[in-house]
Write an enzyme that holds these catalytic residues in place. Structure first.
Site, PDB file in Angstrom:
ATOM      1  N   SER A  65       7.541 -12.203  -0.644  1.00 37.03           N
ATOM      2  CA  SER A  65       6.142 -12.427  -0.979  1.00 37.03           C
ATOM      3  C   SER A  65       5.673 -11.307  -1.883  1.00 37.03           C
ATOM      4  O   SER A  65       6.222 -10.203  -1.868  1.00 37.03           O
ATOM      5  CB  SER A  65       5.289 -12.465   0.295  1.00 37.03           C
ATOM      6  OG  SER A  65       3.919 -12.257   0.010  1.00 37.03           O
ATOM      7  N   TYR A  78       3.278  -7.681   8.227  1.00 37.40           N
ATOM      8  CA  TYR A  78       3.719  -8.658   7.218  1.00 37.40           C
ATOM      9  C   TYR A  78       4.120  -7.943   5.943  1.00 37.40           C
ATOM     10  O   TYR A  78       5.170  -8.226   5.347  1.00 37.40           O
ATOM     11  CB  TYR A  78       2.590  -9.645   6.960  1.00 37.40           C
ATOM     12  CG  TYR A  78       2.900 -10.716   5.936  1.00 37.40           C
ATOM     13  CD1 TYR A  78       3.596 -11.861   6.299  1.00 37.40           C
ATOM     14  CD2 TYR A  78       2.487 -10.580   4.614  1.00 37.40           C
ATOM     15  CE1 TYR A  78       3.877 -12.859   5.372  1.00 37.40           C
ATOM     16  CE2 TYR A  78       2.756 -11.569   3.674  1.00 37.40           C
ATOM     17  CZ  TYR A  78       3.455 -12.704   4.048  1.00 37.40           C
ATOM     18  OH  TYR A  78       3.728 -13.675   3.125  1.00 37.40           O
ATOM     19  N   LYS A 106       7.998  -7.732   4.448  1.00 36.18           N
ATOM     20  CA  LYS A 106       8.328  -8.293   3.139  1.00 36.18           C
ATOM     21  C   LYS A 106       8.904  -7.240   2.206  1.00 36.18           C
ATOM     22  O   LYS A 106       9.830  -7.520   1.427  1.00 36.18           O
ATOM     23  CB  LYS A 106       7.082  -8.933   2.520  1.00 36.18           C
ATOM     24  CG  LYS A 106       6.563 -10.153   3.278  1.00 36.18           C
ATOM     25  CD  LYS A 106       7.622 -11.228   3.427  1.00 36.18           C
ATOM     26  CE  LYS A 106       7.078 -12.468   4.110  1.00 36.18           C
ATOM     27  NZ  LYS A 106       8.121 -13.504   4.324  1.00 36.18           N
TER      28      LYS A 106
END
Length: 323
Positions: free
Chosen positions: A127, A141, A145
């Site tokens: 991402s 998160y 990533k």
């Protein structure tokens, strides 16, 4: 009956969104496709597709599913990761367990089960939050990533001697089956993406799947350790430039601006007029002038977009940083 003569692709997290598009891409190419995911996708009815519902954080059931996957359909040609944490509990630990630990465990468990005599491929979907901050997503998160990218690089070196290539794909915000209608009905949001994206439109899950399929094909047989952004060029733009685009402003220092454009920023910024060229004392004056120009541009963007004064933020831009 085993289908060992067909390429065998395992997709982790292939039950919705971009994952389903990846499943359809490989099914259309005649692969046997194995999918690990909670939901049973409609494509599971196909003769050349298998679905395994297993918790990625439970080591023993996961190992059993991987063994069954290889026993049933033979060595792998490709391995694709699209999973992320969507459960309850501590999001930090959840992201690390699902995104990082599960990816490592699966790669370690299957790296010796790729088809011999062919170039195997592993693709990890990441991402833009690996390098930008999407403040609607938790810190775990972002950390996961970012770590996936370095994990891909490490495995590209470690598994290269075995003929296994490892790459990352980093999508921007794309049209998926689950969200397509929302975006297509939202004309202002469509105009917004056309305005800020260099290619002038939103991408699709199918386009992301196409890049993944390319990395798994013989055409990419000498590509490893790379991260390919699939976002229409959006991540190339500086955030301040994106804010100006969203607000319809011109940078005070660009060739398209003039003195009236520059003055238009000042009432919103509450700053005195910028000094004329040559004013002040050398580098100090130049530095202060440059700083005022940047502050004026930011304040003008806030005012033009209808946002209150304070730390600069364009909420709509948050959409751009999520996969």
């Amino acid at each position: 009956m085993k289908s060992h003569r067909r390429p065998h692709t395992l997709i982790v997290g292939g039950t919705r969104g971009t994952g389903r598009a990846v499943v359809r891409q490989f099914l259309s190419r005649g692969h046997v496709v194995s999918v690990i995911g909670h939901r049973r996708p409609p494509e599971a009815r196909r003769a050349n597709m298998r679905h395994y519902s297993v918790e990625l954080t439970e080591a023993a059931p996961l190992s059993a599913a991987l063994r069954e996957c290889i026993r049933r359909d033979g060595p792998l040609s490709n391995l694709v990761f699209l999973q992320r944490f969507r459960g309850e509990g501590d999001p930090w630990q959840g992201e690390l367990d699902v995104s990082l630990t599960a990816t490592r465990n699966i790669i370690e468990g299957l790296s010796r089960h790729f088809a011999r005599g062919t170039t195997g491929s592993i693709v990890i979907v990441s991402s833009n939050s690996s390098r930008l901050v999407a403040d609607e997503q938790p810190v775990g998160y972002h950390a996961a990533k970012a770590a996936l990218w370095q994990m891909a690089r490490w495995y590209a070196v470690a598994l290269g001697p075995r003929g296994i290539r490892v790459n990352c794909v980093t999508p921007g915000t794309v049209l998926k089956a689950e969200s397509r209608e929302f975006y297509l009905r939202n004309k202002p949001l469509q105009r917004f993406y056309r305005k800020i994206t260099p290619l002038g439109r939103m991408g699709t899950a199918e386009e992301v799947a196409g890049v993944i399929a390319f990395l798994c094909s013989p055409a990419a047989s000498f590509v490893t350790g790379q991260d390919i952004a699939v976002d229409g060029g959006l991540s190339l733009l500086w955030q301040e430039s994106l804010a100006r685009k969203a607000a319809g402003l011109t940078h005070p220092g660009s060739s398209k601006s003039n003195s009236s454009d520059e003055r238009a920023c000042h009432p919103a910024a509450g700053l005195p007029p910028l000094p004329q060229h040559g004013a002040g004392t050398g580098a100090e004056a130049g530095s202060h002038a440059a700083g005022r120009r940047v502050r004026a541009a930011l304040a003008g963007a806030r005012a033009a977009a209808g946002f209150p004064a304070g730390p600069f933020s364009v909420p709509a831009l948050r959409l751009c940083a999520t996969a």
